[in-house]
Structure formats: structure tokens, C-alpha cells
Motif scaffolding. Structure first.
Motif, mmCIF file in Angstrom:
data_model
loop_
_atom_site.group_PDB
_atom_site.id
_atom_site.type_symbol
_atom_site.label_atom_id
_atom_site.label_comp_id
_atom_site.label_asym_id
_atom_site.label_seq_id
_atom_site.Cartn_x
_atom_site.Cartn_y
_atom_site.Cartn_z
ATOM 1 N N TYR A 1 1.133 -3.051 -4.854
ATOM 2 C CA TYR A 1 2.334 -3.318 -5.640
ATOM 3 C C TYR A 1 3.525 -3.399 -4.696
ATOM 4 C CZ TYR A 1 6.079 -2.524 -9.096
ATOM 5 O OH TYR A 1 7.203 -2.623 -9.873
ATOM 6 N N SER A 2 4.166 -4.561 -4.656
ATOM 7 C CA SER A 2 5.331 -4.742 -3.783
ATOM 8 C C SER A 2 6.590 -4.858 -4.628
ATOM 9 C CB SER A 2 5.164 -5.990 -2.908
ATOM 10 O OG SER A 2 5.039 -7.150 -3.705
ATOM 11 N N TYR A 3 7.649 -4.248 -4.141
ATOM 12 C CA TYR A 3 8.950 -4.220 -4.819
ATOM 13 C C TYR A 3 10.015 -4.607 -3.813
ATOM 14 C CZ TYR A 3 13.156 -2.030 -6.926
ATOM 15 O OH TYR A 3 14.415 -1.783 -7.422
ATOM 16 N N ARG A 4 10.844 -5.569 -4.174
ATOM 17 C CA ARG A 4 11.982 -5.931 -3.328
ATOM 18 C C ARG A 4 13.180 -6.214 -4.216
ATOM 19 N NH1 ARG A 4 13.479 -7.106 1.665
ATOM 20 N NH2 ARG A 4 11.376 -6.722 2.442
ATOM 21 N N ASP B 1 19.012 -8.198 -8.219
ATOM 22 C CA ASP B 1 17.867 -9.103 -8.286
ATOM 23 C C ASP B 1 16.630 -8.359 -7.811
ATOM 24 O OD1 ASP B 1 19.055 -11.806 -9.028
ATOM 25 O OD2 ASP B 1 20.288 -11.261 -7.289
ATOM 26 N N ARG B 2 15.582 -8.420 -8.611
ATOM 27 C CA ARG B 2 14.356 -7.674 -8.313
ATOM 28 C C ARG B 2 13.135 -8.578 -8.430
ATOM 29 N NH1 ARG B 2 13.861 -3.356 -12.473
ATOM 30 N NH2 ARG B 2 12.807 -4.912 -13.748
ATOM 31 N N ALA B 3 12.233 -8.456 -7.473
ATOM 32 C CA ALA B 3 10.963 -9.175 -7.517
ATOM 33 C C ALA B 3 9.836 -8.164 -7.312
ATOM 34 C CB ALA B 3 10.911 -10.258 -6.442
ATOM 35 N N THR B 4 8.884 -8.125 -8.238
ATOM 36 C CA THR B 4 7.714 -7.256 -8.095
ATOM 37 C C THR B 4 6.459 -8.110 -8.169
ATOM 38 O OG1 THR B 4 7.496 -6.796 -10.475
ATOM 39 C CG2 THR B 4 8.928 -5.338 -9.184
ATOM 40 N N ARG B 5 5.422 -7.649 -7.470
ATOM 41 C CA ARG B 5 4.151 -8.383 -7.440
ATOM 42 C C ARG B 5 3.011 -7.377 -7.327
ATOM 43 N NH1 ARG B 5 0.923 -11.385 -3.395
ATOM 44 N NH2 ARG B 5 0.186 -13.345 -4.307
ATOM 45 N N LEU B 6 2.101 -7.419 -8.271
ATOM 46 C CA LEU B 6 0.920 -6.561 -8.244
ATOM 47 C C LEU B 6 -0.309 -7.412 -7.954
ATOM 48 C CD1 LEU B 6 -0.446 -3.741 -8.854
ATOM 49 C CD2 LEU B 6 -0.884 -4.686 -11.137
ATOM 50 N N VAL B 7 -1.052 -7.009 -6.939
ATOM 51 C CA VAL B 7 -2.353 -7.620 -6.655
ATOM 52 C C VAL B 7 -3.407 -6.547 -6.892
ATOM 53 C CG1 VAL B 7 -3.818 -8.743 -4.944
ATOM 54 C CG2 VAL B 7 -1.341 -9.172 -4.937
ATOM 55 N N SER C 1 3.256 -11.361 -11.216
ATOM 56 C CA SER C 1 4.577 -11.427 -10.578
ATOM 57 C C SER C 1 5.680 -11.416 -11.634
ATOM 58 C CB SER C 1 4.702 -12.699 -9.731
ATOM 59 O OG SER C 1 3.697 -12.745 -8.738
ATOM 60 N N ASN C 2 6.735 -10.650 -11.375
ATOM 61 C CA ASN C 2 7.884 -10.579 -12.271
ATOM 62 C C ASN C 2 9.167 -10.650 -11.458
ATOM 63 O OD1 ASN C 2 7.104 -9.695 -15.283
ATOM 64 N ND2 ASN C 2 5.647 -8.750 -13.866
ATOM 65 N N ASN C 3 10.123 -11.409 -11.954
ATOM 66 C CA ASN C 3 11.436 -11.525 -11.320
ATOM 67 C C ASN C 3 12.518 -11.241 -12.349
ATOM 68 O OD1 ASN C 3 10.700 -12.692 -8.554
ATOM 69 N ND2 ASN C 3 9.694 -14.118 -9.936
ATOM 70 N N LEU C 4 13.512 -10.477 -11.946
ATOM 71 C CA LEU C 4 14.620 -10.115 -12.827
ATOM 72 C C LEU C 4 15.931 -10.337 -12.097
ATOM 73 C CD1 LEU C 4 15.684 -8.692 -15.473
ATOM 74 C CD2 LEU C 4 15.587 -6.555 -14.167
ATOM 75 N N SER C 5 16.891 -10.952 -12.785
ATOM 76 C CA SER C 5 18.224 -11.162 -12.235
ATOM 77 C C SER C 5 19.251 -10.595 -13.214
ATOM 78 C CB SER C 5 18.477 -12.655 -12.003
ATOM 79 O OG SER C 5 19.764 -12.864 -11.464
ATOM 80 N N THR C 6 20.102 -9.705 -12.712
ATOM 81 C CA THR C 6 21.081 -9.015 -13.557
ATOM 82 C C THR C 6 22.477 -9.190 -12.973
ATOM 83 O OG1 THR C 6 19.434 -7.333 -14.113
ATOM 84 C CG2 THR C 6 21.730 -6.793 -14.545
ATOM 85 N N SER C 7 23.452 -9.427 -13.837
ATOM 86 C CA SER C 7 24.848 -9.458 -13.415
ATOM 87 C C SER C 7 25.692 -8.821 -14.514
ATOM 88 C CB SER C 7 25.329 -10.892 -13.150
ATOM 89 O OG SER C 7 25.221 -11.682 -14.324
ATOM 90 N N GLY C 8 26.802 -8.256 -14.120
ATOM 91 C CA GLY C 8 27.642 -7.598 -15.111
ATOM 92 C C GLY C 8 29.014 -7.287 -14.578
ATOM 93 N N ASN C 9 29.913 -6.930 -15.469
ATOM 94 C CA ASN C 9 31.251 -6.494 -15.095
ATOM 95 C C ASN C 9 31.682 -5.390 -16.044
ATOM 96 O OD1 ASN C 9 32.851 -7.864 -17.419
ATOM 97 N ND2 ASN C 9 31.615 -9.523 -16.536
ATOM 98 N N GLY C 10 32.603 -4.568 -15.587
ATOM 99 C CA GLY C 10 32.989 -3.418 -16.394
ATOM 100 C C GLY C 10 34.389 -2.924 -16.080
ATOM 101 N N PHE C 11 34.781 -1.896 -16.803
ATOM 102 C CA PHE C 11 36.121 -1.328 -16.676
ATOM 103 C C PHE C 11 36.041 0.190 -16.793
ATOM 104 C CE2 PHE C 11 39.832 0.459 -18.831
ATOM 105 C CZ PHE C 11 40.844 0.088 -17.955
ATOM 106 N N SER C 12 36.879 0.873 -16.025
ATOM 107 C CA SER C 12 36.993 2.328 -16.148
ATOM 108 C C SER C 12 38.398 2.757 -15.750
ATOM 109 C CB SER C 12 35.950 3.055 -15.296
ATOM 110 O OG SER C 12 36.245 2.923 -13.918
#
Length: 503
Positions: free
Chosen positions: A223-226, A260-266, A282-293
Motif C-alpha cells: 500500500y503506497s500513500y503520497r 492532493d492524495r494518491a493511494t495504490r494497493l497491490v 488506485s484512488n486519487n483525491l484533490s481537496t481545496s478550501g478557504n476559511g476565516f477565523s
């Protein structure tokens, strides 16, 4: 060139989505030690000190400690080493890079009216990299559990009719349809069925029970995670000095994140009776966001040598959007056949909101004239108050209950000191951060130390620091089905250079 397709996943049917879970919520709610070299050399124990651009991000009253206008820029060289154990396997990943860590300036306006109690006003702006998400690890070993359980858990309850393509209907067509109408879970069942990992108990179109084509036994898994990305903050600061003993300040913070995350299970097996012997998921995820505090803070000069600081950080309210893609490949020794299920589809999830927990910080500093100082910070942050919104959505309600039950208050302790010899400054520090998890094993406590040196050239100040931290991490490979954990010893170190200028 292949055409890429997009589908919007219906929020109400996103049960067990690979995104928007407790792991991601903790990630976006956590901060690393980052900022100027002087700040990091003292492990961030600056809540009662001020007079540093990164100190403004801890206590906004800190800008009123500046005697004159100044600017600082910071670069860092970061190294991350992950030693991963997974059953009988052990691996090491080592990554390093250079980052633009901090930049800011403060303008100081000293009062010319001797009769006013308001002695000074300051305006400041500071960019800081709160957290870097750059990370990678490899978990490999022999497990008694297979990824087939992942697909089975999603499939049971889904009618077979939804998983079989009709005449002239492609894999892409049906995957798109399921995403738009049935949600993420049905897509996972579809992948498992089309990849011959699972089969229906009966061929009736209304069948909702499934069995695995993977026989029990042992499974060689890799299982690889990057991941890449960061969580950054722009602090817009206003502060004032009242008489000679009280500094007050406020920060308006604009946050942004990308991840951004990429995982791969062999997975491979030679188990007797197994019709599927190799699975590549294989799974790829891309996340973006903005916020306030918002931050409110004060520093009081109790005596000429003792300062007290107090800061309240409101929760951060994020608006987040995510996209994901998947690919599955399987091979059967018995039939000598390789199957590729590649929908070539980007799943676009509806925007959601994340409220991270607020934080309260108390600080104490003791100054020894112009010779040196010792400073201590204590922070209180209740991660169980983390909340995904809209909270009345069934999936978010489930995740919020999970966070309430599994997360806790995490205290942070920071201790720093500085000793001056003419134009030189020698610094050191230590910090301890408690795990936000009640079990304290999903993510362990953090221990860190730091050291640094600075030289005052007059108009320019140069500072260099080194800091190191370590903690253990036991992440699950998947939230559903294959819930094996990898044991990771994480070591993070940085060399930081800052230049400060009078303006």
C-alpha cells in the motif's frame, strides 16, 4: 486522447465516502511548528513575548511590542522520514524540500501626545504556512485480510440490477449513473463486481447479497500513500499599547488549504480456490478550501521582568470542495485473464463546511534585562468540537458523532529560552503536544526540540534555527472493509533561515 468525464455525487447518499471523515477533519484542524527562525528556535513559546512576526500569529498583541516598523521573510528546508511497519514488512521513506515558510511586516505608529494613555498603534500582515501535507509512506507485508471485504461491505444491499451494464452501456456510463443517482457506495460495489472480486449469491436482478471470489488465506499487500499540499494563513493584524503595561491586539485571518492524495494497493495471493489472485486498486483525491477565523490577545507587563499573555483563537470555518477518481485492475491465475475497470471519471462532491476547534493559550515570560529570557506557553484545544456541516446530513451526523466519541482535548506545552552575547543570540526550546485521539494510538503524542542562533547587523537581523519532532501514527488503510493499520514512526526536521529588516 481519452475524454475525461465528471459526475456530481449526491450528498445524501455518500455513506462511507473516502473523503470527509475523521482523519481529514483532524488533518485540517492541526498546525505544525512554522514561522521565523527565532520563533522556531524557541519552539514557538512566544505568547507573552511578541516583537516577532510569527509571534503575531500566536498572540495578536505581540505586534504592539515592536519599537519600530519591521519586515521578515523566512525559508525552510524540511525533511520527513517515515519508518513503516506492516505485519512482517518494514520500509523507510525519506522526503525533503525547500519551502517559503513566512513573510510579513508590521508598521508602528508611536503616539506624539504625551497625555494619551494609548502609547502605540500597529498595523501588520503576516503569511504563515500552518501545516504542510507533503507526505509519503509504503506499507508492505503479509495480511490475513483482503481488500475484497471493502467491496463486499459496499455491495451487500445493492441490487444486482444496478451493477450490470445494459446493451450499449459502457463502464463509464454506468459509473457516472451510479455516482449521480446512487452515490459513492454503489460505485464501489460496481468496481468490485466488474473486476470479478465479488459475485452475486443469485443471478436475480433484485439480488442484494454477494460473495467473494478471493479465497481466505494469506495476502501479500503493498500500500503506497503520497500526498502534497499545505494549509496557509494570512493574518491581518491591529494592536495597541495602553500606558506602559498592557498590549492588546486582534487578527483577522484568511485561511486556504489544498491537499492532493494518491493511494495504490497491490494485493497478491496464491490461496487454493481463489479465482482472483491479484488486485490493484488506485484512488486519487484533490481537496481545496478557504476559511476565516479571528484571534484576540493581550500581553501584560506585570513587572519590568515578568509578562503574562492570553490569546483566544475562534474556530476556523472552512468551505471545502473535493474531487476523486478511481481505477481497479485484477488478474486471475485460473482463467489467465486480466481485467481493467477504469471509469475515467472525476467524482465531484458537493461543497461542505468544516468547523475546526477553537484554542485558548496562556503564556508566561521572564526577562533578564538585555541578557536573555525564558518563556512558556500552554494551549488548550478540544478536538471533539470539530464539526462537519451541514450537521443534519446523515453522513455528517455520523462523522460528527464519531469525532465526538473518539477525539478529546489536546494540550500543548512550549518552553523556550534566549541568551544574548553582544550582537549574538543563542536560543533553544522544547514542545510537547498531546494526541487528539482518546486512544492515543491512532496518532501519538508529539515531542520536539529546537535550537538556533541569531546575529544583529543593525539594519538587518539574520537568524538560523533547527527543529526536530517525532510521533507515532497508526493509520487505517481504508475506512471500510480492509481496516488494517500501518505503524509509522514519523520524524520531521527543519533548517530555517530568516532575514529581518527595519522599514
Amino acid at each position: 486522447m481519452k475524454k475525461l468525464y465528471f459526475t456530481v455525487i449526491a450528498l445524501a447518499v455518500m455513506t462511507f465516502s473516502q473523503a470527509q471523515d475523521i482523519t481529514d477533519a483532524v488533518r485540517y484542524s492541526s498546525d505544525q511548528l512554522s514561522g521565523t527562525a527565532r520563533y522556531r528556535a524557541m519552539s514557538g513559546a512566544f505568547g507573552a513575548l511578541g516583537g516577532d512576526l510569527s509571534a503575531i500569529s500566536i498572540n495578536p498583541a505581540g505586534s504592539a511590542v515592536f519599537l519600530s516598523s519591521a519586515a521578515t521573510v523566512t525559508l525552510s528546508y524540511n525533511n520527513r522520514q517515515n519508518d513503516t511497519r506492516y505485519f512482517n514488512g518494514a520500509t523507510t521513506n525519506d522526503d525533503s524540500d525547500v519551502y517559503f515558510d513566512q513573510a510579513g511586516a508590521v508598521l508602528v505608529f508611536n503616539s506624539t501626545n504625551e497625555n494619551t494613555p494609548w502609547k502605540r498603534f500597529t498595523l501588520g500582515v503576516n503569511y504563515s504556512q500552518n501545516n504542510t501535507f507533503d507526505d509519503s509512506f509504503l506499507a508492505q507485508g503479509t495480511s490475513s485480510s483482503s481488500i475484497d471485504n471493502y467491496f463486499l461491505e459496499f455491495a451487500n444491499g445493492v441490487p444486482l440490477e444496478l451493477l450490470e451494464t445494459m446493451d450499449n452501456e459502457t463502464i463509464t456510463d454506468l459509473y457516472l449513473f451510479l455516482g449521480e443517482n446512487e452515490g459513492f457506495g454503489a460505485q464501489q460495489a460496481f468496481l468490485g463486481f466488474q473486476g470479478f472480486i465479488i459475485d452475486p449469491v443469485s443471478n436475480d436482478l433484485d439480488n442484494t447479497s454477494y460473495t467473494s471470489n478471493v479465497a481466505s488465506g494469506s495476502f501479500d499487500q503493498r500500500y503506497s500513500y503520497r500526498a502534497t499540499g499545505l494549509n496557509g494563513k494570512f493574518a491581518f493584524n491591529f494592536a495597541t499599547k495602553y500606558q506602559d503595561f498592557l498590549h492588546l491586539g486582534i487578527n483577522l485571518n484568511a485561511h486556504f488549504l489544498n491537499y492532493d492524495r494518491a493511494t495504490r494497493l497491490v494485493e497478491q495471493n496464491s490461496n487454493a480456490g481463489s479465482e482472483t489472485n491479484e488486485i490493484i486498486f488506485s484512488n486519487n483525491l484533490s481537496t481545496s478550501g478557504n476559511g476565516f477565523s479571528l484571534q484576540l490577545g493581550g500581553i501584560a507587563n506585570v513587572t519590568d521582568n515578568v509578562r503574562l499573555g492570553l490569546t483566544y483563537d475562534t474556530p476556523t470555518w472552512f468551505s471545502i470542495e473535493e474531487q476523486a477518481s478511481q481505477r481497479l485492475e485484477t488478474f486471475s491465475d485460473e482463467f489467465d485473464e486480466r481485467v481493467i475497470v477504469d471509469p475515467n471519471v472525476i467524482n465531484v462532491y458537493p461543497n461542505y463546511r468544516l468547523k475546526t476547534p477553537g484554542k485558548l493559550t496562556g503564556s508566561l515570560a521572564v526577562l533578564f534585562g538585555d541578557t536573555g529570557l525564558i518563556s512558556f506557553d500552554y494551549s488548550y484545544k478540544d478536538f471533539s468540537n470539530t464539526e462537519l456541516r451541514p450537521s443534519n446530513d446523515p453522513e455528517f451526523e455520523f462523522q460528527n458523532n464519531l469525532m465526538s466519541d473518539n477525539l478529546k482535548v489536546a494540550s500543548t506545552y512550549k518552553l523556550g529560552g534566549e541568551y544574548r552575547i553582544e550582537n549574538w543570540s543563542l536560543r533553544g526550546g522544547y514542545r510537547f503536544e498531546e494526541s487528539p485521539y482518546k486512544n492515543e494510538t491512532t496518532l501519538g503524542d508529539l515531542n520536539g526540540y529546537s535550537a538556533g542562533v541569531g546575529y544583529n547587523f543593525g539594519a538587518i537581523k539574520a537568524d538560523v534555527s533547527y527543529d526536530h519532532s517525532s510521533r507515532t501514527d497508526n493509520p487505517q488503510l481504508y475506512q471500510v472493509g480492509l481496516v488494517n493499520t500501518a505503524n509509522i514512526q514519523r520524524d520531521f526536521s527543519s533548517i530555517v533561515l530568516s532575514l529581518s529588516f527595519g522599514i
